[in-house]
Write a protein that holds these residues in place. Structure first.
Motif, PDB file in Angstrom:
ATOM      1  N   ARG A   6       0.857  -1.183   0.000  1.00  0.00           N
ATOM      2  CA  ARG A   6       0.000   0.000   0.000  1.00  0.00           C
ATOM      3  C   ARG A   6       0.896   1.237   0.000  1.00  0.00           C
ATOM      4  O   ARG A   6       1.791   1.364   0.826  1.00  0.00           O
ATOM      5  N   ILE A   8       0.906   5.405   0.257  1.00  0.00           N
ATOM      6  CA  ILE A   8       0.081   6.504   0.756  1.00  0.00           C
ATOM      7  C   ILE A   8       0.836   7.807   0.525  1.00  0.00           C
ATOM      8  O   ILE A   8       1.977   7.963   0.973  1.00  0.00           O
ATOM      9  N   TRP A  62      -0.880   5.949  11.468  1.00  0.00           N
ATOM     10  CA  TRP A  62      -1.835   5.221  10.646  1.00  0.00           C
ATOM     11  C   TRP A  62      -1.636   3.715  10.720  1.00  0.00           C
ATOM     12  O   TRP A  62      -2.389   2.964  10.163  1.00  0.00           O
TER      13      TRP A  62
END
Length: 65
Positions: A6, A8, A62
């Motif tokens: 992922r 970001i 996060w």
């Protein structure tokens, strides 16, 4: 064999990259740098786990490991 990663884009313009399988995260000023740093972090984490050495836990707001 593929990896699920992922990416970001951070508010400050930097990038974070997370390897979903290992739970390892890293960051960089560019996507490429974040991915390079992630590869290194994953490699070191796998080595530490194989050596039965504690790997550090990511400290990011996060991260929910």
């Amino acid at each position: 064999m593929g990896r699920e990663i992922r990416l970001i884009e951070e508010d400050d313009g930097g990038w974070s990259a997370i390897d979903e399988e290992t739970g390892v995260a890293s960051c960089g000023e560019t996507r490429e740098e974040a991915l390079e740093m992630l590869d290194e972090a994953v490699e070191l984490t796998i080595e530490a786990r194989e050596d039965d050495t504690d790997a550090t836990v990511p400290d990011a707001p996060w991260f929910e490991g």
